[in-house]
Each structure stands twice: as C-alpha cells, then as structure tokens.
Design a protein around this motif. Structure first.
Motif, PDB file in Angstrom:
ATOM      1  N   ASN A   1       2.014   6.427  -7.217  1.00 11.23           N
ATOM      2  CA  ASN A   1       0.987   7.119  -7.434  1.00 11.23           C
ATOM      3  C   ASN A   1       1.063   8.624  -7.531  1.00 11.23           C
ATOM      4  OD1 ASN A   1      -0.892   5.274  -8.232  1.00 11.23           O
ATOM      5  ND2 ASN A   1      -2.013   5.102  -6.234  1.00 11.23           N
ATOM      6  N   LYS A   2       2.319   8.905  -6.522  1.00  8.36           N
ATOM      7  CA  LYS A   2       2.719  10.434  -6.474  1.00  8.36           C
ATOM      8  C   LYS A   2       3.547  10.849  -7.199  1.00  8.36           C
ATOM      9  CE  LYS A   2       0.987  10.954  -1.730  1.00  8.36           C
ATOM     10  NZ  LYS A   2       1.235  10.764  -0.242  1.00  8.36           N
ATOM     11  N   GLY A   3       4.099   9.765  -8.173  1.00 11.72           N
ATOM     12  CA  GLY A   3       5.088  10.092  -9.234  1.00 11.72           C
ATOM     13  C   GLY A   3       6.374   9.484  -9.057  1.00 11.72           C
ATOM     14  N   ILE A   4       6.580   8.694  -8.131  1.00  9.56           N
ATOM     15  CA  ILE A   4       7.804   7.929  -7.815  1.00  9.56           C
ATOM     16  C   ILE A   4       7.934   6.786  -8.658  1.00  9.56           C
ATOM     17  CG2 ILE A   4       9.462   6.782  -6.178  1.00  9.56           C
ATOM     18  CD1 ILE A   4       8.648   8.538  -4.019  1.00  9.56           C
ATOM     19  N   HIS A   5       8.959   6.423  -9.401  1.00 15.02           N
ATOM     20  CA  HIS A   5       8.878   5.435 -10.331  1.00 15.02           C
ATOM     21  C   HIS A   5       9.593   4.023 -10.039  1.00 15.02           C
ATOM     22  CE1 HIS A   5       7.870   8.184 -13.787  1.00 15.02           C
ATOM     23  NE2 HIS A   5       8.669   9.199 -13.236  1.00 15.02           N
TER      24      HIS A   5
ATOM     25  N   GLY B   1      16.636 -10.104   2.027  1.00 15.13           N
ATOM     26  CA  GLY B   1      16.755  -9.654   0.594  1.00 15.13           C
ATOM     27  C   GLY B   1      16.135  -8.341   0.379  1.00 15.13           C
ATOM     28  N   SER B   2      15.774  -8.026  -0.990  1.00 20.04           N
ATOM     29  CA  SER B   2      14.941  -6.697  -1.007  1.00 20.04           C
ATOM     30  C   SER B   2      14.094  -7.019  -2.385  1.00 20.04           C
ATOM     31  CB  SER B   2      16.008  -5.752  -1.308  1.00 20.04           C
ATOM     32  OG  SER B   2      16.887  -6.001  -2.681  1.00 20.04           O
ATOM     33  N   VAL B   3      13.136  -5.953  -2.435  1.00 15.16           N
ATOM     34  CA  VAL B   3      12.235  -5.642  -3.516  1.00 15.16           C
ATOM     35  C   VAL B   3      12.296  -4.435  -4.321  1.00 15.16           C
ATOM     36  CG1 VAL B   3       9.895  -6.177  -4.169  1.00 15.16           C
ATOM     37  CG2 VAL B   3      10.573  -7.369  -2.217  1.00 15.16           C
ATOM     38  N   ILE B   4      12.343  -4.439  -5.516  1.00 13.29           N
ATOM     39  CA  ILE B   4      12.225  -3.235  -6.072  1.00 13.29           C
ATOM     40  C   ILE B   4      10.844  -3.131  -6.777  1.00 13.29           C
ATOM     41  CG2 ILE B   4      12.843  -1.841  -8.203  1.00 13.29           C
ATOM     42  CD1 ILE B   4      15.813  -2.875  -7.829  1.00 13.29           C
ATOM     43  N   TYR B   5      10.100  -2.187  -6.597  1.00 13.64           N
ATOM     44  CA  TYR B   5       8.611  -1.841  -6.957  1.00 13.64           C
ATOM     45  C   TYR B   5       8.540  -1.018  -8.187  1.00 13.64           C
ATOM     46  CZ  TYR B   5       6.818  -3.970  -2.604  1.00 13.64           C
ATOM     47  OH  TYR B   5       6.396  -4.937  -1.661  1.00 13.64           O
TER      48      TYR B   5
ATOM     49  N   GLY C   1       0.780  -1.097  -0.043  1.00 10.44           N
ATOM     50  CA  GLY C   1       0.160  -0.084  -0.149  1.00 10.44           C
ATOM     51  C   GLY C   1       0.939   1.383  -0.090  1.00 10.44           C
ATOM     52  N   ILE C   2       1.884   1.117   0.805  1.00  9.59           N
ATOM     53  CA  ILE C   2       2.770   2.453   0.839  1.00  9.59           C
ATOM     54  C   ILE C   2       3.341   2.539  -0.497  1.00  9.59           C
ATOM     55  CG2 ILE C   2       5.062   3.490   1.948  1.00  9.59           C
ATOM     56  CD1 ILE C   2       4.084   1.818   4.652  1.00  9.59           C
ATOM     57  N   THR C   3       3.916   1.616  -0.973  1.00  7.86           N
ATOM     58  CA  THR C   3       4.585   1.662  -2.279  1.00  7.86           C
ATOM     59  C   THR C   3       3.877   2.007  -3.402  1.00  7.86           C
ATOM     60  OG1 THR C   3       4.584  -0.621  -2.943  1.00  7.86           O
ATOM     61  CG2 THR C   3       6.633   0.053  -1.700  1.00  7.86           C
ATOM     62  N   ARG C   4       2.687   1.562  -3.338  1.00  9.11           N
ATOM     63  CA  ARG C   4       1.483   2.165  -4.369  1.00  9.11           C
ATOM     64  C   ARG C   4       1.165   3.387  -4.252  1.00  9.11           C
ATOM     65  NH1 ARG C   4      -1.503  -1.939  -3.901  1.00  9.11           N
ATOM     66  NH2 ARG C   4      -2.699  -1.461  -2.234  1.00  9.11           N
ATOM     67  N   ASP C   5       0.900   4.218  -3.108  1.00  4.86           N
ATOM     68  CA  ASP C   5       0.862   5.293  -2.829  1.00  4.86           C
ATOM     69  C   ASP C   5       1.880   6.344  -3.305  1.00  4.86           C
ATOM     70  OD1 ASP C   5      -0.958   7.457  -1.614  1.00  4.86           O
ATOM     71  OD2 ASP C   5       0.700   7.609   0.122  1.00  4.86           O
TER      72      ASP C   5
END
Length: 125
Positions: A26-30, A40-44, A19-23
C-alpha cells in the motif's frame, strides 16, 4: 527480507506476514520476497502470491545464501522466466552455496544453474 527482518520494515503496523506485506504494498512496494530458510520462500505482489518450497539439502554453511538466492532470481527474471521459474532459480543458486563452505559457488554459469534448477524443480524450465 527473511521472515525475522520483515517486521523491522514497518513501524506500528500489523504483526503477521500478510498484514506487513499488504502495508508495504500500500506504500508503493511492488514485490516483497520473504525468505523462510528451510521452509522456502514467498513473493508477494498486488497481483499474486507465489510460494516455493526449499530443496532438501545438507547445509554446510549459510553465509551468502541470501545473496546467492537473489542472484539466481535475477538471472531467471532477466532471462524472461515467470516469477515462479525465477524463484526456482533463486532457490537452486542458494542451495549451491549452502552445500559448501564459504560464500561463493565457483564455476556456476547459466547451464549449471539450469541443471540444478531442474534437479530440484522438474518442470520449471
């Protein structure tokens, strides 16, 4: 950010990672790279979600690991690697720093980074 820092990037938004990454998107972060330490890690991004496990290593000092991960990722991206391949280089560079005392892995050049990437992630050439 790491997963603890992620929630500090938004105010009054959803509390879960997706939800945070989607928000934020939606504000313009690619792209949002969430680092999860030993998990590990995730790139959204709006196009996809790329996840990679962390290599199993013995950690001596975590100071500088985030900066090293970013440096390895940028090196891979700059070399024209796909997102997952650049992420593997980020994890490999972080591993080099995590396995020693101090913040700098001395003597690391492109060939050292590539050999460590292939050691932990065979096939991500």
């Amino acid at each position: 950010p790491n997963e603890d820092e992620l929630s500090s990037l938004v105010i009054g938004s959803p509390e879960n990672e997706e939800g945070i990454t989607r928000d934020l998107m939606n504000k313009g972060i690619h792209h949002i790279w969430v680092r999860k330490g030993a998990r590990g890690s995730v790139i959204y991004s709006k196009e996809d979600r790329v996840e990679l496990r962390a290599p199993e290593i013995i950690i001596k000092d975590s100071t500088g690991a985030g900066d090293a991960a970013l440096a390895g990722y940028v090196a891979g991206w700059y070399a024209g690697k796909m997102k997952i391949e650049a992420l593997a280089r980020g994890h490999a560079m972080a591993a080099l720093v995590l396995m020693q005392e101090g913040t700098v892995a001395r003597g690391v050049d492109r060939s050292v980074l590539e050999s460590h990437t292939l050691k932990y992630y065979p096939g991500y050439e």
